[in-house]
Design an enzyme around this catalytic site. Structure first.
Site, PDB file in Angstrom:
ATOM      1  N   SER A 117     -18.935  -2.548  12.103  1.00  0.00           N
ATOM      2  CA  SER A 117     -18.839  -2.648  10.649  1.00  0.00           C
ATOM      3  C   SER A 117     -17.386  -2.380  10.283  1.00  0.00           C
ATOM      4  O   SER A 117     -16.640  -1.791  11.072  1.00  0.00           O
ATOM      5  CB  SER A 117     -19.783  -1.660   9.965  1.00  0.00           C
ATOM      6  OG  SER A 117     -19.600  -0.358  10.462  1.00  0.00           O
TER       7      SER A 117
ATOM      8  N   GLU B  16     -14.491  -1.230   7.167  1.00  0.00           N
ATOM      9  CA  GLU B  16     -14.283  -0.567   5.878  1.00  0.00           C
ATOM     10  C   GLU B  16     -13.005  -1.093   5.218  1.00  0.00           C
ATOM     11  O   GLU B  16     -11.988  -1.255   5.881  1.00  0.00           O
ATOM     12  CB  GLU B  16     -14.166   0.941   6.117  1.00  0.00           C
ATOM     13  CG  GLU B  16     -13.994   1.719   4.827  1.00  0.00           C
ATOM     14  CD  GLU B  16     -14.165   3.209   5.051  1.00  0.00           C
ATOM     15  OE1 GLU B  16     -15.142   3.618   5.721  1.00  0.00           O
ATOM     16  OE2 GLU B  16     -13.302   3.952   4.567  1.00  0.00           O
TER      17      GLU B  16
ATOM     18  N   ASP C 268     -13.261  13.810  -3.139  1.00  0.00           N
ATOM     19  CA  ASP C 268     -12.255  14.827  -3.473  1.00  0.00           C
ATOM     20  C   ASP C 268     -11.620  14.423  -4.783  1.00  0.00           C
ATOM     21  O   ASP C 268     -11.056  13.329  -4.885  1.00  0.00           O
ATOM     22  CB  ASP C 268     -11.143  14.850  -2.401  1.00  0.00           C
ATOM     23  CG  ASP C 268     -11.647  15.389  -1.082  1.00  0.00           C
ATOM     24  OD1 ASP C 268     -12.281  16.452  -1.096  1.00  0.00           O
ATOM     25  OD2 ASP C 268     -11.393  14.736  -0.056  1.00  0.00           O
TER      26      ASP C 268
ATOM     27  N   PHE D 222      -2.380  10.608   6.799  1.00  0.00           N
ATOM     28  CA  PHE D 222      -3.847  10.620   6.643  1.00  0.00           C
ATOM     29  C   PHE D 222      -4.457  11.807   7.384  1.00  0.00           C
ATOM     30  O   PHE D 222      -5.377  12.437   6.904  1.00  0.00           O
ATOM     31  CB  PHE D 222      -4.471   9.351   7.211  1.00  0.00           C
ATOM     32  CG  PHE D 222      -4.266   8.154   6.344  1.00  0.00           C
ATOM     33  CD1 PHE D 222      -4.134   8.273   4.971  1.00  0.00           C
ATOM     34  CD2 PHE D 222      -4.223   6.887   6.901  1.00  0.00           C
ATOM     35  CE1 PHE D 222      -3.947   7.167   4.176  1.00  0.00           C
ATOM     36  CE2 PHE D 222      -4.038   5.772   6.116  1.00  0.00           C
ATOM     37  CZ  PHE D 222      -3.887   5.912   4.753  1.00  0.00           C
TER      38      PHE D 222
ATOM     39  N   HIS E 208     -17.507   1.706  13.631  1.00  0.00           N
ATOM     40  CA  HIS E 208     -17.126   1.417  12.238  1.00  0.00           C
ATOM     41  C   HIS E 208     -15.601   1.475  12.169  1.00  0.00           C
ATOM     42  O   HIS E 208     -15.004   2.529  12.418  1.00  0.00           O
ATOM     43  CB  HIS E 208     -17.742   2.473  11.314  1.00  0.00           C
ATOM     44  CG  HIS E 208     -17.405   2.291   9.866  1.00  0.00           C
ATOM     45  ND1 HIS E 208     -18.044   1.371   9.055  1.00  0.00           N
ATOM     46  CD2 HIS E 208     -16.500   2.923   9.066  1.00  0.00           C
ATOM     47  CE1 HIS E 208     -17.558   1.450   7.822  1.00  0.00           C
ATOM     48  NE2 HIS E 208     -16.622   2.379   7.804  1.00  0.00           N
TER      49      HIS E 208
END
Ligand code: FAD
Length: 276
Positions: free
Chosen positions: A6, A8, A99, A206, A256
């Site tokens: 999958s 994102e 967040d 990140f 993913h």
């Protein structure tokens, strides 16, 4: 050996970004994703962009998952958004706390993702397949590893169908997390989130924010490459392909990919793994 995948994406902010993402999706679709998911800015900041991108994916006859964060939200606003998503034909959600950007008060009627999962289930039954986030290396705000694992188990008990992990470069952390969760009765599939390495500065930024650890040897090698982007990308492909291979050999249910709206690295990793 094949393995479901999958992808994102995040909602683009400009018309050019929308067109570029459309092209990226077409490059990735030959890998036959189980679904493509679209992130959602906490506090609803990207709601329109998220829903528009989800609509585009559905119009391309690919299953789409909408991320859905609940921090600062009310039951009424969540109910309305669920109705919109259902009417759009969305069948899968990634249910998150999210967040809030600093400066926002917490507020809202939901404190944790488990509250959102329970609410979605009570309002919509089995209409949506609900994914939740999992943190093999422990969520950065967790009081302790045990409480974080317990928080994950609570989300699953609240009605999550499966989970996607924060990215990691240490497969032991993933397998340990899955074992521990299963022992506590949280036995839904846990799909590892894979972050291709294409830029050293972006990855460091990140990882500092999300608490995902970059092993010392990877960090030092990346730093040593300096501005040599070709070497960073080549090294990143080797490292992440090896990680995926270890995960596949360990029996993960799927992969993913955090694509960052790019196709090249994900395609190359999939190609090396002969996933297509
Ligand atoms: P929760 O599961 O609620 O956990 C948050 C913290 O609270 C953890 O430290 C946990 O240990 C603690 N906790 C939970 N329940 C309890 C309790 N009952 N008592 C005490 N402590 C508790 N962010 C976005 O804004 N948009 C996105 O689209 C997005 N997509 C993501 C997709 C994935 C696959 C992942 C892994 C993360 C994503 N995030 C996204 C980031 C996520 O929103 C942040 O990590 C956020 O800080 C936590 O969200 P959560 O759903 O994991 O929260």
């Amino acid at each position: 050996m094949g393995l479901p995948v999958s992808f994102e994406f995040f909602p683009p902010k400009t018309p050019e970004g929308v067109e570029k993402l459309r092209a990226v999706r077409q490059q990735l679709y030959p890998l036959k994703p189980e679904f493509c998911s679209v992130t959602y800015g906490a506090g609803g900041s990207t709601q329109e962009g998220t829903f528009n991108t989800v609509r585009d994916i559905l119009a391309e006859s690919v299953p789409a998952a909408s991320h859905f964060s609940c921090i600062g939200a009310t039951k009424t606003s969540v109910r309305e958004q669920l109705a919109t998503l259902k009417a759009m034909g969305v069948k899968r959600l990634v249910a998150l706390r999210g967040d809030l950007p600093s400066g926002y008060g917490a507020g809202g009627e939901f404190h944790y993702a488990s509250d959102l999962v329970a609410f979605i289930r009570s309002e919509t039954g089995d209409d949506f397949h609900i994914e939740v986030a999992a943190y093999p290396e422990v969520h950065p705000q967790a009081k302790s590893p045990e409480s974080d694992l317990q928080a994950y188990v609570t989300k699953v008990r609240a009605g999550a169908h499966s989970a996607i992990t924060q990215y990691f470069y240490n497969s032991d952390a993933y397998f340990r997390f899955v074992d521990d969760a299963y022992k506590l009765g949280a036995d839904v599939p846990v799909v590892p989130g894979i972050m291709p390495i294409t830029s050293s500065t972006q990855l460091m930024r990140f990882s500092d924010a999300s608490g995902a650890e970059i092993p010392r040897w990877i960090r030092l090698r990346l730093q040593a490459f300096g501005d040599d982007t070709a070497s960073i990308k080549a090294f990143g492909l080797d490292v992440v392909t090896d990680l995926c291979d270890q995960l596949r050999n360990g029996g993960v249910p799927a992969l993913h990919f955090y694509t960052m709206n790019q196709s090249v690295a994900t395609l190359e990793i999939a190609n090396r793994l002969q996933l297509s």
